[in-house]
Design a protein around this motif. Structure first.
Motif, short mmCIF file in Angstrom:
data_model
loop_
_atom_site.label_atom_id
_atom_site.label_comp_id
_atom_site.label_asym_id
_atom_site.label_seq_id
_atom_site.Cartn_x
_atom_site.Cartn_y
_atom_site.Cartn_z
N VAL A 234 0.82 -1.21 0.00
CA VAL A 234 0.00 0.00 0.00
C VAL A 234 0.85 1.27 0.00
O VAL A 234 0.35 2.35 -0.33
N CYS A 288 -10.99 -0.31 -1.74
CA CYS A 288 -9.75 -0.32 -0.97
C CYS A 288 -9.82 -1.40 0.10
O CYS A 288 -10.80 -1.46 0.86
N HIS A 291 -10.47 -0.24 3.77
CA HIS A 291 -11.57 0.68 4.10
C HIS A 291 -12.38 0.21 5.30
O HIS A 291 -13.01 1.03 5.98
N CYS A 301 -14.03 4.79 -1.23
CA CYS A 301 -13.12 3.74 -0.79
C CYS A 301 -13.79 2.37 -0.79
O CYS A 301 -13.12 1.35 -0.92
N PRO A 306 -7.95 1.98 -5.13
CA PRO A 306 -7.07 3.15 -5.32
C PRO A 306 -5.87 2.82 -6.19
O PRO A 306 -5.28 1.74 -6.08
N CYS A 319 -3.94 5.17 -2.12
CA CYS A 319 -4.96 5.65 -1.19
C CYS A 319 -5.75 6.77 -1.86
O CYS A 319 -5.16 7.68 -2.46
#
Length: 356
Positions: A234, A288, A291, A301, A306, A319
């Protein structure tokens, strides 16, 4: 500069357990599209919660478990397509050190024979050359040569880890993959092993993929850091930037748990406790993956994955905060006002900017 090791879109899956309700369950993607580069002489730290896929990533690129797809190129040579014999030859350049040194060593073998195993596989040495090489390797990791005539149970945990490192560098590899190599050791022994790794890097130019959950150790030894969550990276970037100005909320939460060796500063710090546990990897949430636990979650999200965003000072972060809502545009997530526990995060206007 051409990377020494280049991993692209690595995917490692495992078959899920059968159940009465699902006869053919979908496989679990323990590693889902991981990509990173490792350059000659540098140390890349790979961090994240237990179960995020760090160790599976290491085993996948070593082909101790077979990846489902992706690419692993060592000095331009693709490893995932190699048959058994060429792969064994290629492994001379990339060796692995595991967390538990005792389980890595055959308890029925003398240290001499354990350390000499890579020499027997990759090099052709006579008995005298073999013994001299083992003695040299033990001296290099700070152990007396006469220890080669002992068995693994006769050593402490730190000494056993030094022996596994001696075995790993026996065939003069270019890369060492260290999978929680100091996690099972006490603090003083950790410091000794880390000092040894730094000495080896300076002396023979070793390159490290350093997997750990102790972020203070990672900061000390790493040039760059990659943060994993639920099978994906991430955030990644230079260690100083990631630790001082984290761009992802998950990285911020991890760093808040690292104690500071200054009581007054430690008392003023606020620990970020994430809600709930990581999702079941067999049922990855849409959008995501973070989330379900993120204090800054937005509606977007929950539905959209993302995309990576460049971060000032090098690196990337995946993000939506950097492209939508607050539009951080690579700035540290610490510039945001964190919502109170249990409160729904306020929605910033789509055009609002947060300065770095």
């Amino acid at each position: 500069m051409t990377p020494l090791l280049e991993v692209q879109d690595l995917v490692v899956s495992f078959a899920a357990r059968r159940s009465l309700l699902r006869r053919r369950p979908a496989p679990v993607r323990a590693v889902d599209g991981v990509s990173f580069e490792l350059h000659q002489g540098e140390t890349l730290g790979l961090v994240g919660e237990s179960g995020c896929g760090k160790s599976t990533t290491a085993r996948g690129l070593m082909r101790l478990v077979e990846p489902e797809s992706g690419s692993v190129r060592l000095d331009g040579r693709e490893l995932l397509d190699l048959p058994a014999r060429p792969l064994r030859s290629a492994r001379r350049d990339i060796q692995m050190v595991f967390q538990d040194p005792y389980s890595s060593l055959d308890p029925s073998m003398l240290v001499r024979d354990s350390v000499a195993e890579p020499l027997d596989v990759h090099l052709r040495l006579d008995r005298r050359e073999r013994a001299e090489r083992v003695a040299e390797l033990l001296r290099r990791v700070g152990l007396p040569p006469e220890y080669m005539m002992r068995y693994p149970h006769e050593f402490s945990g730190g000494q056993r880890q030094r022996i596994t490192i001696a075995r790993a560098i026996a065939a003069e590899p270019r890369i060492l993959v260290l999978d929680e190599a100091v996690s099972a050791l006490d603090v003083s022994t950790q410091n000794q092993v880390i000092a040894l790794l730094e000495e080896l890097s300076a002396a023979i130019g070793l390159t490290y993929l350093f997997i750990a959950h102790d972020l203070s150790v990672v900061r000390h030894i790493s040039d760059r850091v990659a943060v994993m969550y639920l099978g994906q990276i991430v955030e990644h970037g230079p260690a100083a930037r990631v630790f001082d100005a984290p761009a992802h909320p998950y990285t911020e939460a991890l760093l808040s748990a690292v104690p500071v060796p200054a009581p007054r500063v430690q008392r003023r710090r606020e620990r970020i406790v994430l809600a709930g546990d990581p999702p079941d990897p067999s049922r990855v949430p849409p959008g995501c993956r973070f989330h379900t636990r993120c204090p800054y979650v937005m509606d977007l999200c929950r539905t959209e994955v993302p995309l990576p965003t460049r971060v000032p000072g090098a690196g990337e972060v995946a993000c939506h905060l950097h492209t939508t809502g607050p539009r951080l545009s690579g700035a540290s997530v610490r510039t945001l006002d964190r919502p109170a526990a249990g409160a729904r995060p306020p929605r910033a206007p789509s055009g609002a900017e947060v300065s770095a």
